[in-house]
Design a protein around this motif. Sequence first.
Motif, PDB file in Angstrom:
ATOM      1  N   VAL A  75       0.811  -1.141   0.002  1.00  0.00           N
ATOM      2  CA  VAL A  75       0.101   0.243   0.016  1.00  0.00           C
ATOM      3  C   VAL A  75       0.918   1.154  -0.005  1.00  0.00           C
ATOM      4  N   ALA A  76       1.983   1.332   0.863  1.00  0.00           N
ATOM      5  CA  ALA A  76       2.725   2.429   0.873  1.00  0.00           C
ATOM      6  C   ALA A  76       3.562   2.540  -0.465  1.00  0.00           C
ATOM      7  N   VAL A  77       3.812   1.423  -1.403  1.00  0.00           N
ATOM      8  CA  VAL A  77       4.593   1.569  -2.520  1.00  0.00           C
ATOM      9  C   VAL A  77       3.749   2.172  -3.423  1.00  0.00           C
ATOM     10  N   ILE A  78       2.590   1.726  -3.683  1.00  0.00           N
ATOM     11  CA  ILE A  78       1.563   2.168  -4.486  1.00  0.00           C
ATOM     12  C   ILE A  78       1.294   3.664  -4.332  1.00  0.00           C
ATOM     13  N   ALA A  79       1.401   4.208  -2.833  1.00  0.00           N
ATOM     14  CA  ALA A  79       1.014   5.625  -2.778  1.00  0.00           C
ATOM     15  C   ALA A  79       2.045   6.283  -3.203  1.00  0.00           C
ATOM     16  N   LYS A  80       3.353   5.732  -2.921  1.00  0.00           N
ATOM     17  CA  LYS A  80       4.679   6.467  -3.345  1.00  0.00           C
ATOM     18  C   LYS A  80       4.652   6.691  -5.033  1.00  0.00           C
ATOM     19  N   ILE A  81       4.411   5.440  -5.610  1.00  0.00           N
ATOM     20  CA  ILE A  81       4.350   5.598  -7.209  1.00  0.00           C
ATOM     21  C   ILE A  81       3.191   6.540  -7.744  1.00  0.00           C
ATOM     22  N   VAL A  82       2.199   6.755  -7.279  1.00  0.00           N
ATOM     23  CA  VAL A  82       1.086   7.588  -7.440  1.00  0.00           C
ATOM     24  C   VAL A  82       1.576   8.864  -7.189  1.00  0.00           C
ATOM     25  N   GLU A  83       2.088   9.239  -6.008  1.00  0.00           N
ATOM     26  CA  GLU A  83       2.535  10.569  -5.806  1.00  0.00           C
ATOM     27  C   GLU A  83       3.638  10.810  -6.932  1.00  0.00           C
ATOM     28  N   TRP A  84       4.745  10.060  -7.438  1.00  0.00           N
ATOM     29  CA  TRP A  84       5.377  10.359  -8.198  1.00  0.00           C
ATOM     30  C   TRP A  84       4.727  10.597  -9.656  1.00  0.00           C
ATOM     31  N   SER A  85       3.780   9.696 -10.115  1.00  0.00           N
ATOM     32  CA  SER A  85       3.136   9.867 -11.302  1.00  0.00           C
ATOM     33  C   SER A  85       2.685  11.439 -11.281  1.00  0.00           C
ATOM     34  N   GLY A  86       2.022  11.951 -10.295  1.00  0.00           N
ATOM     35  CA  GLY A  86       1.297  13.227  -9.994  1.00  0.00           C
ATOM     36  C   GLY A  86       2.671  14.440 -10.308  1.00  0.00           C
ATOM     37  N   MET A 220       5.136  -5.370  -9.419  1.00  0.00           N
ATOM     38  CA  MET A 220       4.157  -4.323  -9.182  1.00  0.00           C
ATOM     39  C   MET A 220       4.759  -3.112  -9.542  1.00  0.00           C
ATOM     40  N   MET A 221       6.010  -3.035  -8.898  1.00  0.00           N
ATOM     41  CA  MET A 221       6.919  -1.674  -9.029  1.00  0.00           C
ATOM     42  C   MET A 221       7.136  -1.457 -10.647  1.00  0.00           C
ATOM     43  N   VAL A 222       7.561  -2.445 -11.533  1.00  0.00           N
ATOM     44  CA  VAL A 222       7.859  -2.437 -12.817  1.00  0.00           C
ATOM     45  C   VAL A 222       6.744  -1.746 -13.374  1.00  0.00           C
ATOM     46  N   GLU A 223       5.283  -2.187 -13.272  1.00  0.00           N
ATOM     47  CA  GLU A 223       4.156  -1.758 -13.845  1.00  0.00           C
ATOM     48  C   GLU A 223       3.926  -0.341 -13.437  1.00  0.00           C
TER      49      GLU A 223
END
Length: 246
Positions: A75-86, A220-223
């Motif tokens: 969940v934390a990794v997903i939140a980080k990736i979403v933040e990076w995408s923004g 998941m990180m790769v995606e």
Amino acid sequence: MDRLSVIGALLAVGALLGGSVLKGAGLSGLWSPAAFVIVVVGTVAAILLQTPMKTFKRALKIVRWVFQPPAHDRVAVIAKIVEWSGTARRQGLLGLEAEVQNQPDPFLRKGLQMVVDGVEPESVRQMLEIELHGQARSDLDAAKVFEGMGIYAPTLGIIGAVLGLMAVMKNLADPSMLGHGIAAAFTATIYGIGIANLAMLPIASKLKGLIHHQTSEREMMVEGLIAIAQGENPRNIEARLNGFVH
């Protein structure tokens, strides 16, 4: 700390020692230097013959995962990736450059660096998947070291029992030696089966599960990184990656 592993290890030792006492064999009945040499030393010798040095060293390094597994928080990794995408949509990919060195995970750091450097998404995927599957194969080979020990130990326990019975047969003229000799012979069998089923095979299975979990998380990180490189909407990225949580 993995509480289940700690509880399981304590229960395994308790079951073996408690069972020996309740059956009347006593704790001293479990100790046999000859059985130890045949089963334990023999199992280590067999696995050393089978395993390359690099794989054996990796096995010794990851065995601690049984009690201290690598930290996983999807969940934390997903939140980080979403933040990076923004950030990438607002400032461009170079806006993520400051984040690269702050990543403790070398795999995620490498992938983010390639995205920031403007490497083509398919090239990023290809390079990360090669590293991902290579590391997974290496770790699975290391886990199989313990699986191999779990296979060899019972057989060596039987060898120990047979050698013990051979010694008993040589002393048939002395009835007082028979009971002690037979008990000592079967101690090797206990060592072999106990080491295999209460330690080595469970350790191997636990490590394999952790490795598969880690591989899935890195997929998941790769995606997520590929989606950032392709400029996808953060909400779409989050919805896609949430499928990995379950």
